[in-house]
Design a protein around this motif. Structure first.
Motif, PDB file in Angstrom:
ATOM      1  N   ALA A 147      18.572 -34.306  27.373  1.00  0.00           N
ATOM      2  CA  ALA A 147      18.756 -35.438  28.316  1.00  0.00           C
ATOM      3  C   ALA A 147      17.742 -35.096  29.403  1.00  0.00           C
ATOM      4  N   PRO A 148      17.170 -36.470  29.862  1.00  0.00           N
ATOM      5  CA  PRO A 148      16.091 -36.336  31.008  1.00  0.00           C
ATOM      6  C   PRO A 148      16.401 -35.474  32.050  1.00  0.00           C
ATOM      7  N   SER A 149      17.763 -35.836  32.362  1.00  0.00           N
ATOM      8  CA  SER A 149      18.353 -34.976  33.747  1.00  0.00           C
ATOM      9  C   SER A 149      18.181 -33.434  33.441  1.00  0.00           C
ATOM     10  N   VAL A 150      18.543 -32.991  32.381  1.00  0.00           N
ATOM     11  CA  VAL A 150      18.454 -31.735  32.101  1.00  0.00           C
ATOM     12  C   VAL A 150      16.981 -31.201  32.152  1.00  0.00           C
ATOM     13  N   LEU A 151      16.281 -31.965  31.598  1.00  0.00           N
ATOM     14  CA  LEU A 151      14.918 -31.381  31.409  1.00  0.00           C
ATOM     15  C   LEU A 151      14.005 -31.477  32.675  1.00  0.00           C
ATOM     16  N   ALA A 152      14.549 -32.425  33.651  1.00  0.00           N
ATOM     17  CA  ALA A 152      13.814 -32.399  35.129  1.00  0.00           C
ATOM     18  C   ALA A 152      14.402 -31.002  35.613  1.00  0.00           C
ATOM     19  N   ALA A 153      15.661 -30.638  35.403  1.00  0.00           N
ATOM     20  CA  ALA A 153      16.327 -29.533  36.273  1.00  0.00           C
ATOM     21  C   ALA A 153      15.604 -28.278  35.745  1.00  0.00           C
ATOM     22  N   ARG A 154      15.654 -28.225  34.414  1.00  0.00           N
ATOM     23  CA  ARG A 154      15.092 -27.012  33.867  1.00  0.00           C
ATOM     24  C   ARG A 154      13.540 -26.877  34.011  1.00  0.00           C
ATOM     25  N   THR A 155      12.824 -28.211  34.182  1.00  0.00           N
ATOM     26  CA  THR A 155      11.352 -28.052  34.694  1.00  0.00           C
ATOM     27  C   THR A 155      11.352 -27.403  36.137  1.00  0.00           C
ATOM     28  N   ALA A 156      11.969 -27.930  36.930  1.00  0.00           N
ATOM     29  CA  ALA A 156      12.179 -27.290  38.488  1.00  0.00           C
ATOM     30  C   ALA A 156      12.386 -25.942  38.421  1.00  0.00           C
ATOM     31  N   ALA A 157      13.619 -25.482  37.766  1.00  0.00           N
ATOM     32  CA  ALA A 157      13.997 -24.208  37.609  1.00  0.00           C
ATOM     33  C   ALA A 157      12.745 -23.113  36.955  1.00  0.00           C
ATOM     34  N   SER A 158      12.018 -23.891  36.155  1.00  0.00           N
ATOM     35  CA  SER A 158      10.870 -23.168  35.488  1.00  0.00           C
ATOM     36  C   SER A 158       9.976 -23.011  36.628  1.00  0.00           C
ATOM     37  N   GLY A 159       9.670 -23.857  37.651  1.00  0.00           N
ATOM     38  CA  GLY A 159       8.579 -23.703  38.443  1.00  0.00           C
ATOM     39  C   GLY A 159       9.312 -22.853  39.755  1.00  0.00           C
ATOM     40  N   GLY A 160      10.540 -22.129  39.705  1.00  0.00           N
ATOM     41  CA  GLY A 160      10.850 -21.291  40.451  1.00  0.00           C
ATOM     42  C   GLY A 160      12.048 -21.700  41.598  1.00  0.00           C
ATOM     43  N   ALA A 161      12.342 -22.889  41.141  1.00  0.00           N
ATOM     44  CA  ALA A 161      13.446 -23.603  41.976  1.00  0.00           C
ATOM     45  C   ALA A 161      14.605 -22.868  41.932  1.00  0.00           C
ATOM     46  N   PRO A 162      15.456 -22.755  43.036  1.00  0.00           N
ATOM     47  CA  PRO A 162      16.782 -22.087  42.791  1.00  0.00           C
ATOM     48  C   PRO A 162      17.844 -23.047  42.310  1.00  0.00           C
ATOM     49  N   LEU A 163      18.932 -22.587  42.053  1.00  0.00           N
ATOM     50  CA  LEU A 163      19.915 -23.457  41.223  1.00  0.00           C
ATOM     51  C   LEU A 163      20.089 -24.812  41.950  1.00  0.00           C
ATOM     52  N   GLY A 164      20.297 -24.662  43.263  1.00  0.00           N
ATOM     53  CA  GLY A 164      20.671 -26.053  43.928  1.00  0.00           C
ATOM     54  C   GLY A 164      19.552 -27.132  43.835  1.00  0.00           C
ATOM     55  N   ALA A 165      18.376 -26.637  44.124  1.00  0.00           N
ATOM     56  CA  ALA A 165      16.924 -27.557  44.218  1.00  0.00           C
ATOM     57  C   ALA A 165      16.826 -28.142  42.832  1.00  0.00           C
ATOM     58  N   ALA A 166      17.081 -27.073  41.739  1.00  0.00           N
ATOM     59  CA  ALA A 166      16.573 -27.718  40.374  1.00  0.00           C
ATOM     60  C   ALA A 166      17.557 -28.611  39.871  1.00  0.00           C
ATOM     61  N   THR A 167      18.934 -28.380  40.422  1.00  0.00           N
ATOM     62  CA  THR A 167      19.939 -29.610  40.080  1.00  0.00           C
ATOM     63  C   THR A 167      19.916 -30.551  40.891  1.00  0.00           C
ATOM     64  N   ALA A 168      19.369 -30.751  41.977  1.00  0.00           N
ATOM     65  CA  ALA A 168      18.941 -31.963  42.786  1.00  0.00           C
ATOM     66  C   ALA A 168      17.944 -32.696  41.808  1.00  0.00           C
ATOM     67  N   ALA A 169      16.870 -32.034  41.407  1.00  0.00           N
ATOM     68  CA  ALA A 169      15.798 -32.490  40.638  1.00  0.00           C
ATOM     69  C   ALA A 169      16.559 -33.532  39.568  1.00  0.00           C
ATOM     70  N   GLY A 170      17.433 -32.840  38.915  1.00  0.00           N
ATOM     71  CA  GLY A 170      18.250 -33.487  37.648  1.00  0.00           C
ATOM     72  C   GLY A 170      19.126 -34.638  38.284  1.00  0.00           C
ATOM     73  N   LEU A 171      19.824 -34.372  39.150  1.00  0.00           N
ATOM     74  CA  LEU A 171      20.435 -35.678  39.786  1.00  0.00           C
ATOM     75  C   LEU A 171      19.546 -36.725  40.150  1.00  0.00           C
ATOM     76  N   LEU A 172      18.629 -36.475  40.632  1.00  0.00           N
ATOM     77  CA  LEU A 172      17.448 -37.725  41.034  1.00  0.00           C
ATOM     78  C   LEU A 172      17.035 -38.300  39.716  1.00  0.00           C
ATOM     79  N   THR A 173      17.152 -37.824  38.574  1.00  0.00           N
ATOM     80  CA  THR A 173      16.772 -38.167  37.366  1.00  0.00           C
ATOM     81  C   THR A 173      17.847 -39.256  36.792  1.00  0.00           C
TER      82      THR A 173
END
Lengths: 270, 270, 270, 270
Positions: free
Chosen positions: A69-95
């Motif tokens: 799912a794109p929201s999961v891919l965006a969250a995983r990508t942000a996490a992969s850049g080092g984003a902590p859990l909340g910030a990575a999830t925010a990237a997913g939420l925005l998707t």
């Protein structure tokens, strides 16, 4: 000095606790299930037991849709850049946006329009659906909730949701309006565009008078659960800055298994 | 070409549906409550009925904390600038950070450290708590979960949560470890720093073996519900670009009321 | 009522305009270049012309890193779900985190530590670098700014930045400290870990007394430009909900070309 | 396996560096100013020197609008909850939305519509403005870029921007179209709704053929600079979880001062 005082109809805190829509939160802890307190916050009233069960079912149906799912891919990508859990999830939420998860609101508006045009008379639903489609085409508005990109057959979540709606003895006219839209789309486009999970969710939310503007909010609370689980797996199990293939992925979790038998009994309660 | 294939232990989609941790999502819709499917996604296994009830209770306890919570103010401010629901809520989610909601994880680690130092022997908990506090002070680490800024008296949610934990017959040793930390903080600082909602949540999550790294995720799913309700109210009811006073606000929703009597019976089940 | 009045050292508005760090914004429009006003906002003072040119150069060097950067992929994925430009860009910004772009701050701290340990004496830099590496290893801290995943040869941006730093006649001791770290890493690990773009940026920012806590902010302003361009391309040119391959992508923009000759003259100013 | 290969017209990386719209980034570092590389990324071509100066001026004009801007308040609130710099800034970026900063795009479309309706003939601009207003009213569309909430007198940034546009010898017809809208709004509403900073930015961007869909992107790059400075001040100077009053704030930075005289000369070049 300007007086900036403002009011909310939702909640307030006191020295003794928190009041939500007039109810003391303490009284609800351990008594009113979480999806029902969500319903209270969103609508202003507690649900009936039947509606409570439907809301819970809709949330479970939307909790996750796999690693692609794109929201999961965006969250995983942000996490992969080092984003902590909340910030990575925010990237997913925005998707979770116009093309991904936000279709329920549009679909509710289509169904409600058909319902309104039919004056609630079942035998006028087909004509009303034709009219609604013509109206929306004229202003270039896309009709959401019908047709699904992934499941070639009918999405199996739908059958279950419709069964639960029947068990909950909802009036049913919005569900019929949704079917009328399927028939009208077939007449108009010659394509089979069955109700998808967004459309089914929309029809059931119409049945229980859920506010249109908060339909996607319900989806967001549910789906953010899956996004958090995926972001957490990325953070705790995967190497940083990896290239995340959106298609070429597998599953190495527990093998297929059935629910514990006492739960299965609830499904087949003979 | 590099092979980028990767695996998840969480979920996958098939032509027929979605599998979560080995269970077919369809089987769970309408049968397994939403907070229990969350527990499955986060931990890999379905909860016992007792744990399921505790998870639900913890989520209800965290669902909202009134209009003055920073996460709500950030979401309302973004909404006031014209952000749609999801984007405004993301601003709120980003505010749930180190000082606001993220204390549960730290608190779990403090409690687990005391538990480990005591070798699980109750009469060694006080000494273990002294040791943990000394260790954390040495590295400049703040101990979360004790003392609360707003409720002058004990947060009334706690009593309810502790009662539910007792009813769920949890082992109880992590709850005792948390009390040992309160006593040790009193010895060290001469201040009363009672367990707050973060600390109570932490202790109960330790009791049900919830993964530490996902404790804040549980809080986020719950609290995002309140954030969405507030952001929606801002979008639908308030003028754009208003100045949002963080303190000077009131409530004009339904007046104080009791739960329906059949629900009250569940609270006072004599 | 609590007095909540608070102060900022950054800026304020008047009926006549906006004052930034004491300077009237109106006076700066069209006179002070954008990167220099950024420097004023971040540091409190206007830069010298030499420093102004370096700040501009560092921002240009960081403005984009192609379509495969994780921040771009996250922004495109959010855009693909229907997120508008700002929300998609926020998803990209959240991806600029610990492992992606945030290395400059860490690298500045490493370089400053070596500088401090050497008492600013050039012949003590090698020993100071050994000490710093030992200190950081002991606490498990990763040293950023050295070694690069993508460019196999030395990143060509570096040579240019070092040349500009020389032209700007910076003192140079922090640049030497960075080279000392490269030598110390070689002694310690037997690996060639040359200064990368993060490390070069860090060393030059140390040379111009840029605040450590805002080094990543400089990078964010620059890189968000590229993220916006990619998100806009996704929104305006690509189909919704497409699968975005992180590796398998090409370029169909203008073919390779040289800068206009009057600009080239500035590069080779003989 | 589906071929997912895709193309961008923006940029790509090579072993030797990064190519942006055909130009080698290395060649641009230290030669092409940052706002001009932004212009290249956004439009596909390098700006003329006159346009380069205007773009820089527009970015400086938008870099900050004091501590009471909603985007700053949202970023500070997130920071106050413990969000790190990037996450706090993302909350601010999400606040730059429909009512806050996003008006430039709408305003460009209004001005371009008036220009199109006039066939570029100056003496038909007034009539074209009447028509445009009538058209937009009919579909309930708000006209942005005219009237300002804060500066009672004309925003002093405008005079400066108009002067620079004149110095840059732009054609001027879009600026005249904007003035025609002011006159038409006066006829229609009897209110003085002068061009505000959004409208002036819009008119100048129309003069230099800036793409409408990226006008707000220009604003975002500029304003995120101010948001970062405020978020950083909140993180490094303020207590966590403080109540942030949106109105009751002051300034304790450097006192009012003039630009260094060599810069002033550029303003008053006699």
């Amino acid at each position: 000095m300007t007086d900036l005082r403002w009011n909310t109809k939702l909640s307030y805190t006191t020295e003794d606790g928190i009041i939500i829509r007039g109810y003391d939160l303490i009284q609800m802890i351990g008594v009113v299930p979480f999806p029902s307190v969500l319903y209270l916050l969103f609508t202003g009233e507690l649900p009936t037991p039947q509606t409570a069960k439907l809301i819970d079912a809709l949330m479970v149906a939307s909790i996750d849709h796999g690693p692609g799912a794109p929201s999961v891919l965006a969250a995983r990508t942000a996490a992969s850049g080092g984003a902590p859990l909340g910030a990575a999830t925010a990237a997913g939420l925005l998707t979770l946006n116009k093309f991904h998860g936000a279709a329920v609101e549009d679909s509710m508006e289509a169904i409600q329009r058909v319902f309104a045009l039919s004056n609630g008379e079942t035998d006028k639903l087909d004509q009303a659906a034709d009219t609604m489609i013509a109206e929306w085409r004229q202003v270039g508005r896309r009709i959401s909730g019908f047709g699904h990109r992934q499941h070639k057959k009918i999405d199996p979540r739908l059958e279950r949701l419709f069964q639960l709606a029947k068990e909950a003895e909802v009036p049913g006219v919005h569900l019929e309006a949704a079917q009328a839209i399927v028939r009208a789309l077939k007449r108009k486009t010659s394509k089979d565009l069955p109700i998808n999970i967004d459309g089914a969710t929309a029809a059931i939310l119409c049945e229980v008078n859920f506010p249109t503007s908060l339909s996607n909010a319900l989806f967001m609370v549910a789906r953010i659960t899956g996004i958090l689980a995926h972001a957490n797996e990325e953070i705790t199990q995967m190497p940083p800055m990896r290239r995340i293939d959106p298609v070429n992925h597998g599953y190495d979790g527990p093998p297929a298994r059935n629910l514990p038998s006492q739960m299965m009994n609830e499904i087949n309660p003979l």
